[in-house]
Design a protein around this motif. Structure first.
Motif, mmCIF file in Angstrom:
data_model
loop_
_atom_site.group_PDB
_atom_site.id
_atom_site.type_symbol
_atom_site.label_atom_id
_atom_site.label_comp_id
_atom_site.label_asym_id
_atom_site.label_seq_id
_atom_site.Cartn_x
_atom_site.Cartn_y
_atom_site.Cartn_z
ATOM 1 N N GLY A 320 41.295 35.855 36.717
ATOM 2 C CA GLY A 320 40.084 36.089 35.863
ATOM 3 C C GLY A 320 40.416 37.251 34.973
ATOM 4 O O GLY A 320 39.387 37.814 34.263
ATOM 5 N N GLU A 341 36.691 38.459 34.465
ATOM 6 C CA GLU A 341 35.695 37.422 34.156
ATOM 7 C C GLU A 341 34.517 37.769 35.318
ATOM 8 O O GLU A 341 34.734 37.973 36.520
ATOM 9 C CB GLU A 341 36.377 36.033 34.721
ATOM 10 C CG GLU A 341 35.473 34.827 34.157
ATOM 11 C CD GLU A 341 36.294 33.545 34.546
ATOM 12 O OE1 GLU A 341 37.369 33.665 34.996
ATOM 13 O OE2 GLU A 341 35.347 32.503 34.672
ATOM 14 N N GLY A 342 33.370 37.865 34.793
ATOM 15 C CA GLY A 342 32.048 37.742 35.753
ATOM 16 C C GLY A 342 31.981 39.278 36.198
ATOM 17 O O GLY A 342 30.901 39.409 36.830
ATOM 18 N N LEU A 343 32.580 40.015 35.756
ATOM 19 C CA LEU A 343 32.591 41.623 36.360
ATOM 20 C C LEU A 343 32.192 42.373 35.116
ATOM 21 O O LEU A 343 32.757 42.394 33.914
ATOM 22 C CB LEU A 343 33.681 42.036 36.983
ATOM 23 C CG LEU A 343 33.953 41.338 38.100
ATOM 24 C CD1 LEU A 343 35.205 41.884 39.139
ATOM 25 C CD2 LEU A 343 32.732 41.062 39.298
ATOM 26 N N ILE A 403 37.569 43.388 42.707
ATOM 27 C CA ILE A 403 37.072 41.959 42.723
ATOM 28 C C ILE A 403 36.437 41.594 43.912
ATOM 29 O O ILE A 403 35.676 40.866 43.868
ATOM 30 C CB ILE A 403 38.233 41.326 42.450
ATOM 31 C CG1 ILE A 403 38.704 41.485 40.882
ATOM 32 C CG2 ILE A 403 38.279 39.595 42.524
ATOM 33 C CD1 ILE A 403 40.145 40.736 40.398
ATOM 34 N N LYS A 404 37.192 41.797 45.098
ATOM 35 C CA LYS A 404 36.892 41.375 46.334
ATOM 36 C C LYS A 404 35.357 41.799 46.663
ATOM 37 O O LYS A 404 34.300 41.358 47.198
ATOM 38 C CB LYS A 404 37.741 41.880 47.385
ATOM 39 C CG LYS A 404 37.857 41.068 48.662
ATOM 40 C CD LYS A 404 39.056 41.698 49.451
ATOM 41 C CE LYS A 404 39.430 40.656 50.530
ATOM 42 N NZ LYS A 404 40.387 41.018 51.316
ATOM 43 N N ARG A 407 32.756 40.533 43.605
ATOM 44 C CA ARG A 407 32.617 39.122 43.682
ATOM 45 C C ARG A 407 32.089 38.751 45.050
ATOM 46 O O ARG A 407 31.735 37.553 45.371
ATOM 47 C CB ARG A 407 33.584 38.452 43.236
ATOM 48 C CG ARG A 407 34.106 38.388 41.855
ATOM 49 C CD ARG A 407 34.859 37.169 41.255
ATOM 50 N NE ARG A 407 35.204 37.386 39.889
ATOM 51 C CZ ARG A 407 36.311 37.637 39.448
ATOM 52 N NH1 ARG A 407 37.338 37.271 40.305
ATOM 53 N NH2 ARG A 407 36.625 37.669 38.027
ATOM 54 N N ALA A 409 34.230 37.953 47.174
ATOM 55 C CA ALA A 409 35.032 36.980 47.661
ATOM 56 C C ALA A 409 35.940 37.462 48.791
ATOM 57 O O ALA A 409 35.923 38.488 49.086
ATOM 58 C CB ALA A 409 36.095 36.837 46.449
#
Ligand code: 7TS
Length: 409
Positions: A320, A341-343, A403-404, A407, A409
């Motif tokens: 991303g 991406e997305g953040l 990211i973790k 997101r 994730a």
């Protein structure tokens, strides 16, 4: 020569621990950290030499004037300018760029004339031109950038029409990182009767700058981005333009004669330095030049390329990740801007901060560029002589953590 691999020890700030983590400073493009020699120079100046310059007959004024003028000569040699009278001390790049826009445009441009710019410029090399264009009814024309931020000189040529009187652009973009072909653009500008002003804020101290070989007419930069103090910088103005360009400000220190009805000006540099200058700052800038020279520009350039290349490689492997600007380290300055991406960049930067990693997030004073890139903000990691591969590893580990976390994730 100093070894660039151990030069971090010269910077006391790296003893700082934040949140239990050692400082990883990746915001050199905003301002560089300062070595002991520069920090100590400020105490030394005010403890031992403080006096106003060019004014007194006493020994302190002499010493202070000597230090100030020696600093000018150091900057002259560093830029390879032909004369120290071409080096004007300013408070930084922004002041230099404003001086060029206001004084050159007022004295040399008329209604309908054009100014060439890039739409990636830092606001300091954009807003002054916008202002003067509104006042004098000038046109701003933007050169087309390729997808990676580079300029195709073939495409650019046709923009140098007879109405173009000046091109003003960054030597190194503070977001995309591109190093622009100043020498070729200067040749083109001069062949069409225009002049060239270069914003060297991200170049000086990172890549070699030789104003004669580049062929520039104006070159502005700040000391604080090249390991020197804040609040000082320099503007190079080619000697042949000194008669054309009027003083920036009027008052003490810049006159030759004053009578009740009229005044005359001292020659450059005094003509352009009204009032008491930042003597300690100029002295510190000279010490920063010494420091850079003690490492050597070749080592600085190869270290910058190595760290930037390593950062591009490591960052590219993150899911991303979108990196802006050229992918080849040799074509760019020592910085990498990216988005995930997305953040949101501020959220990522906040997680990095908790890990002791300082990056810049936002628009980096380039709103038109971010509009063009259709991204509301980016994260920028920017490097200096003290940046190590371990710093880049820490950055990448912290990004994976962000990211973790963000997101989920
Ligand atoms: N021009 C460029 C290309 C810059 O990057 C900056 C500062 C300036 C001009 C203005 O310099 P100053 O010293 O007069 O403020 N750039 C940034 C940056 O990218 N993040 O913080 C300051």
């Amino acid at each position: 020569m100093k070894d660039i691999n151990t030069v971090k020890n010269d910077f006391p700030i790296f003893k700082r621990i934040y949140n239990g983590k050692p400082l990883v400073y990746l915001d050199t493009a905003a301002t560089s950290q300062k070595p002991y020699s520069v920090i100590d120079s400020q105490t030394e100046y005010y403890s031992l030499h403080n006096a106003n310059v060019h004014r007194g007959v006493h020994f302190l004024s002499d010493e202070s004037t000597d230090l100030y003028e020696q600093a000018r000569i150091k900057v002259q040699k560093f830029l390879n300018a032909e004369s120290s009278t071409e080096v004007i001390f300013t408070k930084g790049a922004t002041e230099g760029l404003n001086r060029v826009a206001m004084s050159y445009a007022v004295s040399a441009l008329k209604e309908g004339d054009s100014i060439l710019l890039l739409d990636s410029e830092h606001h300091s090399n954009f807003v002054p031109w916008q202002e003067i264009a509104n006042i004098l009814k000038l046109k701003l024309i933007f050169l087309p950038l390729e997808l990676d931020g580079s300029l195709d000189l073939k495409k650019v040529e046709k923009y140098f029409t007879p109405g173009v009187k000046i091109i003003s652009l960054a030597h190194v973009s503070n977001v995309l990182g591109n190093i622009y072909p100043i020498k070729q653009l200067a040749k083109l500008a001069h062949s069409r009767g225009a002049v060239i002003s270069v914003d060297g804020a991200q170049a000086v101290g990172h890549i070699p700058v030789d104003v004669v070989s580049l062929g520039c007419d104006f070159y502005s930069f700040s000391a604080h981005k090249m390991y020197g103090p804040m609040g000082v910088g320099a503007l190079y103005i080619k000697k042949s333009l000194h008669d054309l360009i009027p003083p920036f400000e009027f008052g003490g220190g810049m006159i030759r004669t004053v009578s009740l009805n009229s005044s005359t000006w001292a020659p450059s540099p005094e003509k352009y330095e009204a009032g008491t200058p930042n003597v300690a700052g100029a002295y510190g800038l000279g010490i920063a030049v010494d420091f850079i020279n003690s490492i050597g520009m070749d080592s600085i350039v190869s270290h910058g390329e190595e760290i930037t290349g390593y950062a591009i490689d490591r960052l590219s492997s993150i899911d991303g990740m979108f990196i802006y600007g050229p992918k080849v380290a040799a074509e760019r300055g020592a910085l990498v801007s990216f988005s995930l991406e997305g953040l949101h960049s501020h959220d990522v930067a906040a997680v990095l901060n908790a890990e002791g990693i300082a990056v810049r997030s936002g628009q980096h004073c380039t709103m038109p560029l971010h509009d063009k890139l259709q991204v509301n903000s980016t994260i920028r990691a920017s490097f200096g002589i003290y940046t190590t591969k371990e710093d880049i590893d820490a950055l990448c580990d912290a990004i994976l953590k962000a990211i973790k976390l963000l997101r989920g994730a």
